[in-house]
Design an enzyme around this catalytic site. Structure first.
Site, PDB file in Angstrom:
ATOM      1  N   TYR A  56       3.204 -37.600  14.290  1.00 12.44           N
ATOM      2  CA  TYR A  56       2.223 -38.626  14.634  1.00 12.44           C
ATOM      3  C   TYR A  56       2.787 -40.004  14.305  1.00 12.44           C
ATOM      4  O   TYR A  56       2.791 -40.441  13.145  1.00 12.44           O
ATOM      5  CB  TYR A  56       0.916 -38.419  13.877  1.00 12.44           C
ATOM      6  CG  TYR A  56       0.156 -37.166  14.249  1.00 12.44           C
ATOM      7  CD1 TYR A  56       0.393 -36.492  15.445  1.00 12.44           C
ATOM      8  CD2 TYR A  56      -0.812 -36.655  13.394  1.00 12.44           C
ATOM      9  CE1 TYR A  56      -0.308 -35.349  15.770  1.00 12.44           C
ATOM     10  CE2 TYR A  56      -1.525 -35.506  13.720  1.00 12.44           C
ATOM     11  CZ  TYR A  56      -1.275 -34.863  14.905  1.00 12.44           C
ATOM     12  OH  TYR A  56      -1.977 -33.727  15.221  1.00 12.44           O
ATOM     13  N   PRO A 210     -13.227 -32.803  18.309  1.00 10.86           N
ATOM     14  CA  PRO A 210     -14.588 -32.255  18.377  1.00 10.86           C
ATOM     15  C   PRO A 210     -15.561 -33.105  19.180  1.00 10.86           C
ATOM     16  O   PRO A 210     -16.655 -32.645  19.510  1.00 10.86           O
ATOM     17  CB  PRO A 210     -15.005 -32.190  16.906  1.00 10.86           C
ATOM     18  CG  PRO A 210     -14.257 -33.315  16.261  1.00 10.86           C
ATOM     19  CD  PRO A 210     -12.907 -33.311  16.959  1.00 10.86           C
TER      20      PRO A 210
END
Length: 332
Positions: A56, A210
């Site tokens: 990342y 999510p």
């Protein structure tokens, strides 16, 4: 915030912080001091579960996320759970996102854990995931490597990301898994078929994306634009102008439930999965303190089993747009 247990013994905050967006895929990386402050704010608000990965970052700072997490959490290391990932690198751009190159060789995993430990400024990782299944390396070999790292104290628990049932069962037989981390939202429910297996083996489910990459917060409109050079959302199908009309029924459902519970659309999206299974832990990301507060508060929303079942029934028959399902695996 209340807590949940992943696997048999890894206690984490009911909602974790997915840190990727501070460094990768959601625009240019956040300035270091601001990112560190946000991570500390999360801890003060009750987050104890922080998720990152060695890849990342950006081309100029490829490990930005682990490095800022290490700086932010160094003096409270014994009070938090850090998850990071190995076995993946970026390939060329394909379809608006970087393609992915898996490498789960023992040599690569061992080199990766040493780099992560140094950047995270810690002597162990609490939850170490294989970032993607490598078709060229038997999952049993990966499990044996992870078992070695556990015996050496470099990691205490391990997991798989974007894993299927066969890989989970085979890996768990060699070295018990604590969690899988798979994409899961109201728009991406294909991994619900794993729930019986996870319950059988006592494995937790960490849900990434999510909120469908932020769409389910209700914060975006059909005319919202993103920088195609740094923001993957520019290529995600759920953010196209046409998708907002296609998802009208979903937005109406979320808006109605939010009004009934005095909540936001994003909170309902998180509460739905929290109330569905006690071993699900969502890890939404953000760059805003107010969103940290909002997401954390979702853990206090109690949807009844009947409400969850009604939501599922509605989603089962609801027309929706396509949703981003992950970057392509690069085939050389």
């Amino acid at each position: 915030m209340n807590t949940r247990t992943l696997g048999t013994d890894l206690e984490v905050s009911a909602i974790g912080l997915g840190c990727m967006g501070l460094s990768h895929a959601y625009g240019a990386p956040t300035e270091e001091d601001a990112a560190i402050k946000l991570i500390r704010d999360a801890y003060e608000l009750g987050y104890t579960f922080f998720d990152t990965a060695e890849i990342y970052g950006s081309e100029t700072d490829p490990h930005h996320n682990e490095r800022i997490l290490g700086k932010a959490l160094k003096d409270i290391r014994d009070k938090v759970v850090i998850a990071t990932k190995c076995g993946l690198s970026f390939g060329p751009m394909e379809g608006g996102t970087h393609s992915l190159i898996p490498d789960a060789s023992r040599k690569t995993i061992r080199a990766s854990i040493e780099g992560s430990l140094e950047r995270l400024q810690t002597d162990h990782v609490d939850l170490y995931y294989l970032h993607r299944i490598d078709p060229n390396v038997p999952i049993e070999d990966v499990a044996e490597t992870m078992a070695e790292l556990i015996r050496e104290g470099k990691i205490t628990h391990w997991g798989l990301s974007e894993a299927d049932a066969d890989s989970i069962r085979r890996a768990h037989a060699i070295c018990p898994l604590t969690a899988i981390q798979n994409r899961y939202s109201m728009m991406a429910r294909w991994y619900e078929e794993l729930f019986p297996l996870l319950e059988e083996l006592q494995i937790g489910f960490v849900a990434f994306s999510p909120l469908a990459n932020g769409l389910l917060t209700g914060a975006y409109q059909a005319n919202t634009t993103f920088d195609g050079a740094t923001d993957y959302r520019a290529a995600m199908p759920q953010f196209s102008a046409e998708a907002f009309e296609a998802n009208r029924a979903l937005f109406q459902l979320l808006d109605r439930l939010a009004n009934e519970h005095g909540a936001t659309m994003g909170q309902i999206s998180l509460a739905w999965m929290l109330c569905k299974k006690p071993y699900i832990v969502p890890i939404p990301g953000t760059r805003k303190r107010e969103r940290l507060i909002e997401n954390a508060s979702a853990a206090a929303i109690d949807l009844s089993p009947a409400e969850v079942a009604a939501i599922d029934e509605a989603l089962d028959v609801m027309s929706m747009s396509e949703v981003f399902g992950g970057s392509a695996i690069h085939k050389a």
